[in-house]
Write a protein that holds these residues in place. Structure first.
Motif, PDB file in Angstrom:
ATOM      1  N   GLY A 242       0.681  -1.283   0.028  1.00 56.45           N
ATOM      2  CA  GLY A 242      -0.172  -0.074   0.005  1.00 56.45           C
ATOM      3  C   GLY A 242       0.888   1.311   0.132  1.00 56.45           C
ATOM      4  O   GLY A 242       0.346   2.318   0.345  1.00 56.45           O
ATOM      5  N   ALA A 243       2.142   1.323  -0.503  1.00 61.49           N
ATOM      6  CA  ALA A 243       2.891   2.512  -0.586  1.00 61.49           C
ATOM      7  C   ALA A 243       2.072   3.493  -1.221  1.00 61.49           C
ATOM      8  O   ALA A 243       1.298   3.082  -2.273  1.00 61.49           O
TER       9      ALA A 243
ATOM     10  N   ASN B 277      -3.590  -2.424  -0.025  1.00 62.41           N
ATOM     11  CA  ASN B 277      -2.736  -3.453   0.671  1.00 62.41           C
ATOM     12  C   ASN B 277      -2.870  -4.956   0.498  1.00 62.41           C
ATOM     13  O   ASN B 277      -4.003  -5.264   0.923  1.00 62.41           O
ATOM     14  N   ARG B 278      -2.118  -5.539  -0.282  1.00 60.25           N
ATOM     15  CA  ARG B 278      -2.282  -6.886  -0.825  1.00 60.25           C
ATOM     16  C   ARG B 278      -1.158  -7.760   0.134  1.00 60.25           C
ATOM     17  O   ARG B 278      -1.128  -8.974  -0.381  1.00 60.25           O
ATOM     18  N   SER B 279      -0.676  -7.335   1.097  1.00 60.62           N
ATOM     19  CA  SER B 279       0.152  -7.951   1.947  1.00 60.62           C
ATOM     20  C   SER B 279      -0.581  -8.505   3.162  1.00 60.62           C
ATOM     21  O   SER B 279      -1.743  -8.488   3.198  1.00 60.62           O
ATOM     22  N   ASN B 280       0.225  -9.354   3.987  1.00 58.22           N
ATOM     23  CA  ASN B 280      -0.285  -9.816   5.404  1.00 58.22           C
ATOM     24  C   ASN B 280       0.185  -8.926   6.371  1.00 58.22           C
ATOM     25  O   ASN B 280      -0.412  -9.125   7.495  1.00 58.22           O
ATOM     26  N   SER B 281       0.617  -7.700   6.261  1.00 61.28           N
ATOM     27  CA  SER B 281       0.811  -6.940   7.336  1.00 61.28           C
ATOM     28  C   SER B 281       0.484  -5.484   7.132  1.00 61.28           C
ATOM     29  O   SER B 281       0.388  -5.070   5.882  1.00 61.28           O
ATOM     30  N   VAL B 282       0.544  -4.413   8.260  1.00 58.42           N
ATOM     31  CA  VAL B 282       0.003  -3.272   8.046  1.00 58.42           C
ATOM     32  C   VAL B 282       1.053  -2.248   7.305  1.00 58.42           C
ATOM     33  O   VAL B 282       2.320  -2.730   7.548  1.00 58.42           O
TER      34      VAL B 282
END
Ligand SMILES: O=C(O)CCC(=O)C(=O)O
Ligand SMILES: [Fe+2]
Length: 288
Positions: free
Chosen positions: A144-145, A190-195
């Motif tokens: 999510g940059a 945000n397509r990752s697993n962390s914030v």
């Protein structure tokens, strides 16, 4: 940073609409700020609204929450860039916002926007705002940059389809993602697993209504702990002529140990206004 390096960032910022300045502050400083804000991140609920995002947390008043936030607000390179870019349209700049933003996994891309659209004035002749996003966690395209649309500050965008491809402002804690109020941008999905955590520090023309109300975020009892430069940025100063006064005086009188109960309303005019008013008053006093 040297004057030549500052110039280089200014050129890039004006040319592209944004500039990512690496290693401006020690990453450890951002780590310590993140630790100071940890309890606030966990206590803050997700936002409400398609602009703020339903899987995104935000909170402001950062100068009250951590003494370390001041080193971001006062960082000399970005402060000099903001002052220079905004100087053509104001006598002094103000802090527009100091907000933490935590984008959670699953959040969608934020609506691409120009931050200067918060003000209704005519656009195109000068900048209203300079923003700096400081990553607290690494910023990646996946998590999510912030997305920037290069050159969009020079375009008149009538429909989102007219925008080119964005770039993801990938960088880590200590880097500063600087962008203009006229640059189209938005939080990435945000397509990752962390914030993804960041802090946005914004500066705007000193005579505008600021996005974040500084006198409520930092009432006199809080602003009394600030350095004079920080207190001025946070609203404890007038913008000539007489704008933002308290009882006809500079609002910084509220930060003094002894506050006059009946302050004396005192002109705070620009030199050209001072001259015109003085000459008019002299003529009238002379009976002309
Ligand atoms: O979180 C981000 O990366 C950008 C947020 C933003 O542009 C905004 O809320 O105005
Ligand atoms: Fe924005």
């Amino acid at each position: 940073m040297t004057a030549a390096a500052d110039c280089k960032w200014m050129e890039i910022l004006l040319e592209t609409g944004y500039a990512i300045i690496p290693d401006l502050l020690p990453a450890s400083e951002l780590g310590a700020l993140e630790a100071d804000l940890e309890a606030d991140f966990s206590a803050t609920p997700f936002g409400d609204g398609d602009f703020y995002g339903h899987c995104t947390k935000r909170f402001g008043s950062l100068l009250r929450r951590s003494p370390r936030a001041a080193s971001l607000v006062l960082e000399p390179t970005v402060l000099a860039l903001a002052r220079k870019i905004l100087a053509p349209a104001c006598e002094r700049i103000q802090l527009n916002v100091a907000q933490a933003i935590e984008i959670h996994p699953g959040e969608i891309e934020q609506f691409p926007h120009c931050d200067h659209d918060m003000w209704a004035g005519i656009k195109g002749t000068h900048e209203y705002l300079v923003n700096v996003m400081w990553p607290l966690t690494p910023f990646t395209a996946e998590n999510g940059a912030t997305r920037m649309y290069p050159g969009s500050h020079r375009q008149t965008i009538e429909a989102l389809e007219e925008l080119g491809d964005p770039i993801a402002a990938e960088c880590g804690p200590g880097s500063a993602i600087c962008f203009l109020g006229s640059t189209v941008h938005g939080g990435g999905p945000n397509r990752s697993n962390s914030v993804r955590r960041g802090v946005v520090i914004g500066y705007s023309l000193g005579w505008l209504k600021p996005y974040e109300n500084p006198w409520l975020a930092y009432p006199p009892s809080v602003a009394r702990q600030f350095t004079p430069e920080l207190a001025e940025l946070a609203g404890y100063v007038q913008h000539r002529p007489n704008l933002g006064n308290y009882e006809g005086q500079c609002p910084s009188i509220l930060l003094r140990d002894e506050i006059p109960s009946h302050p004396r309303a005192t002109d705070s005019l620009r030199p050209d206004q001072q001259l015109a008013v003085a000459s008019f008053a002299r003529e009238r006093r002379d009976g002309r």
